[in-house]
Write a protein that holds these residues in place. Structure first.
Motif, PDB file in Angstrom:
ATOM      1  N   LYS A 229      17.500 -29.474 -35.900  1.00 13.28           N
ATOM      2  CA  LYS A 229      18.609 -29.815 -36.788  1.00 13.28           C
ATOM      3  C   LYS A 229      18.744 -28.811 -37.919  1.00 13.28           C
ATOM      4  O   LYS A 229      19.858 -28.454 -38.330  1.00 13.28           O
ATOM      5  N   GLY A 230      17.607 -28.333 -38.443  1.00 17.17           N
ATOM      6  CA  GLY A 230      17.661 -27.368 -39.536  1.00 17.17           C
ATOM      7  C   GLY A 230      18.351 -26.074 -39.120  1.00 17.17           C
ATOM      8  O   GLY A 230      19.231 -25.570 -39.838  1.00 17.17           O
ATOM      9  N   PHE A 231      17.966 -25.539 -37.961  1.00 14.58           N
ATOM     10  CA  PHE A 231      18.576 -24.286 -37.514  1.00 14.58           C
ATOM     11  C   PHE A 231      20.040 -24.491 -37.099  1.00 14.58           C
ATOM     12  O   PHE A 231      20.900 -23.651 -37.407  1.00 14.58           O
TER      13      PHE A 231
ATOM     14  N   GLY B 139      22.724 -22.205 -46.920  1.00 15.40           N
ATOM     15  CA  GLY B 139      22.250 -23.098 -45.862  1.00 15.40           C
ATOM     16  C   GLY B 139      21.683 -22.355 -44.671  1.00 15.40           C
ATOM     17  O   GLY B 139      20.818 -22.877 -43.951  1.00 15.40           O
ATOM     18  N   LEU B 140      22.130 -21.117 -44.462  1.00 13.56           N
ATOM     19  CA  LEU B 140      21.621 -20.313 -43.352  1.00 13.56           C
ATOM     20  C   LEU B 140      20.127 -20.029 -43.518  1.00 13.56           C
ATOM     21  O   LEU B 140      19.412 -19.828 -42.528  1.00 13.56           O
ATOM     22  N   VAL B 141      19.649 -20.044 -44.765  1.00  9.82           N
ATOM     23  CA  VAL B 141      18.220 -19.831 -45.041  1.00  9.82           C
ATOM     24  C   VAL B 141      17.521 -21.146 -45.383  1.00  9.82           C
ATOM     25  O   VAL B 141      16.434 -21.448 -44.875  1.00  9.82           O
ATOM     26  N   ILE B 142      18.169 -21.942 -46.263  1.00 13.35           N
ATOM     27  CA  ILE B 142      17.525 -23.148 -46.781  1.00 13.35           C
ATOM     28  C   ILE B 142      17.306 -24.190 -45.694  1.00 13.35           C
ATOM     29  O   ILE B 142      16.221 -24.792 -45.594  1.00 13.35           O
ATOM     30  N   LYS B 143      18.295 -24.432 -44.871  1.00 17.60           N
ATOM     31  CA  LYS B 143      18.186 -25.509 -43.886  1.00 17.60           C
ATOM     32  C   LYS B 143      17.122 -25.249 -42.821  1.00 17.60           C
ATOM     33  O   LYS B 143      16.344 -26.159 -42.494  1.00 17.60           O
ATOM     34  N   PRO B 144      17.023 -24.036 -42.241  1.00 13.82           N
ATOM     35  CA  PRO B 144      15.909 -23.797 -41.307  1.00 13.82           C
ATOM     36  C   PRO B 144      14.530 -23.907 -41.968  1.00 13.82           C
ATOM     37  O   PRO B 144      13.597 -24.458 -41.381  1.00 13.82           O
ATOM     38  N   VAL B 145      14.423 -23.366 -43.211  1.00 11.36           N
ATOM     39  CA  VAL B 145      13.136 -23.467 -43.919  1.00 11.36           C
ATOM     40  C   VAL B 145      12.788 -24.926 -44.185  1.00 11.36           C
ATOM     41  O   VAL B 145      11.649 -25.360 -43.984  1.00 11.36           O
ATOM     42  N   THR B 146      13.771 -25.704 -44.620  1.00  7.36           N
ATOM     43  CA  THR B 146      13.549 -27.131 -44.853  1.00  7.36           C
ATOM     44  C   THR B 146      13.172 -27.842 -43.558  1.00  7.36           C
ATOM     45  O   THR B 146      12.313 -28.726 -43.547  1.00  7.36           O
ATOM     46  N   GLY B 147      13.814 -27.452 -42.445  1.00  5.48           N
ATOM     47  CA  GLY B 147      13.485 -28.056 -41.155  1.00  5.48           C
ATOM     48  C   GLY B 147      12.049 -27.810 -40.764  1.00  5.48           C
ATOM     49  O   GLY B 147      11.361 -28.712 -40.258  1.00  5.48           O
ATOM     50  N   VAL B 148      11.550 -26.597 -41.000  1.00  7.23           N
ATOM     51  CA  VAL B 148      10.148 -26.279 -40.682  1.00  7.23           C
ATOM     52  C   VAL B 148       9.204 -27.088 -41.580  1.00  7.23           C
ATOM     53  O   VAL B 148       8.190 -27.621 -41.114  1.00  7.23           O
ATOM     54  N   LEU B 149       9.541 -27.193 -42.871  1.00  6.98           N
ATOM     55  CA  LEU B 149       8.707 -27.982 -43.789  1.00  6.98           C
ATOM     56  C   LEU B 149       8.721 -29.462 -43.409  1.00  6.98           C
ATOM     57  O   LEU B 149       7.681 -30.138 -43.445  1.00  6.98           O
ATOM     58  N   ASP B 150       9.901 -29.979 -43.050  1.00  5.17           N
ATOM     59  CA  ASP B 150       9.978 -31.374 -42.610  1.00  5.17           C
ATOM     60  C   ASP B 150       9.168 -31.593 -41.336  1.00  5.17           C
ATOM     61  O   ASP B 150       8.525 -32.643 -41.168  1.00  5.17           O
TER      62      ASP B 150
END
Length: 343
Positions: free
Chosen positions: A253-255, A288-299
């Motif tokens: 979902k993050g990516f 979001g192109l950077v924040i959302k994938p990083v957040t997805g990995v942390l989640d």
């Protein structure tokens, strides 16, 4: 418990000269049927100044208060309707959200006890205020030790302590009965120590990664994305496999949201607020192109760690077993009708 106002249990005397009045006010309990002639002089009089009155208390106590406090600040704030981008304000909110994640802080307010006390009402109020102020000051360290971004060291210490206690107590209790039960206690105690240590460690990993993810995700200023994260956080993984599955979903979902938002957010903003909306949407898409994938990995890391913790907690006989609850969790509904279930 404040005892009855009858007889010698509690006596009230005015500092000034006490004179008999014709007042019908009396301090006798309504349950005691005593004639007015049998009442002592001090029981029927007018109190000129209540706070300057001296009070004799035989015994006074209040039930102690023990609570587990959890607090998590919401990560969305209706950013869609806000005009412009306040960079400093956004960063400050992100840091605040990351720090304001308190996980089951053990707060304990001890009871004030007064025995054979003789003082004015004002003096007693001051003593109680001083007691509760000192008790609240004592709760600062447990609150700091329960901050999620620090790994909730209070929880880690408590779990490891439980494991060490089981490693000592279970064999000791077993050998008092028989050698077989003693060796069985060694196995159970070692299992409890390992389980508690693993659970406490991965619980800290879960809280650290989750708190960082909460703060970073706020920088996206995407309400829709933040609300979907809040809904996903209410789904707790039951074991390792469930945690890995939810973690993989978070990464996907993050990516996917990061890539699609890069193209769609500028046009959505332009349709809503023209040029200003286009600029804001461009920021949401690029960040979001950077924040959302990083957040997805942390989640994903947080979900996997939580799954491992829940699996390891099975070995702990003192763990919070959700199936053995006395009551259901209380649900709180926010402005956007999101159910935040506190467990």
């Amino acid at each position: 418990m404040l005892r009855s106002l009858v007889g010698s249990e509690m006596c009230i005397r005015d500092r000034n000269q006490i004179s008999r009045t014709g007042s019908k006010d009396n301090l006798w309990s309504q349950e005691d049927e005593v004639s007015e002639e049998m009442q002592p002089d001090w029981t029927t009089r007018e109190l000129s100044n209540f706070h300057s009155t001296s009070v004799c208390i035989d015994s006074f106590s209040v039930t102690p208060l023990k609570i587990l406090l959890s607090f998590n600040k919401k990560s969305f704030n209706n950013y869609t309707e806000q005009k412009g981008i306040a960079v400093i304000d956004t960063i400050t909110k992100a840091i605040g959200i990351a720090l304001m994640d308190i996980d089951e802080a053990p707060l304990e307010i001890n009871t004030p006890i007064l025995d054979n006390a003789f003082d004015t009402i004002k003096g007693l109020e001051d003593k109680l205020k001083k007691h509760y102020v000192n008790e609240l000051k004592r709760q600062i360290l447990p609150l700091i030790g329960s901050i999620g971004i620090l790994g909730s060291p209070v929880q880690l210490f408590q779990r490891v302590s439980n494991g060490v206690a089981d490693l000592w107590d279970k064999p000791s209790e077993g050998f008092l009965k028989s050698d077989i039960e003693g060796f069985q206690g060694i196995i159970e105690g070692a299992g409890s120590l390992i389980g508690n240590t693993v659970a406490g460690t991965f619980h800290s990993v879960n809280k650290i990664t989750g708190s960082i993810a909460n703060g970073i995700s706020t920088l996206s200023l995407d309400d829709e994305y933040l609300k979907s994260r809040e809904r996903a956080k209410t789904q707790k993984p039951k074991d390792v496999l469930d945690g890995l599955e939810q973690g993989m979903n978070s990464i996907v979902k993050g990516f996917s949201k990061g890539i699609t938002g890069f193209f769609t957010k500028p046009f959505e903003g332009a349709n809503q607020n023209g040029l200003e909306g286009f600029l804001k949407g461009s920021y949401q898409g690029i960040s979001g192109l950077v924040i959302k994938p990083v957040t997805g990995v942390l989640d994903a890391t947080s979900k996997a760690a939580e799954g491992i913790k829940n699996t390891a907690s099975i070995l702990d006989s003192n763990s919070n077993n959700l199936e053995g609850r006395i009551r259901d969790p209380r649900a709180f509904y926010g402005k956007y009708n999101l159910s935040l279930i506190h467990i």
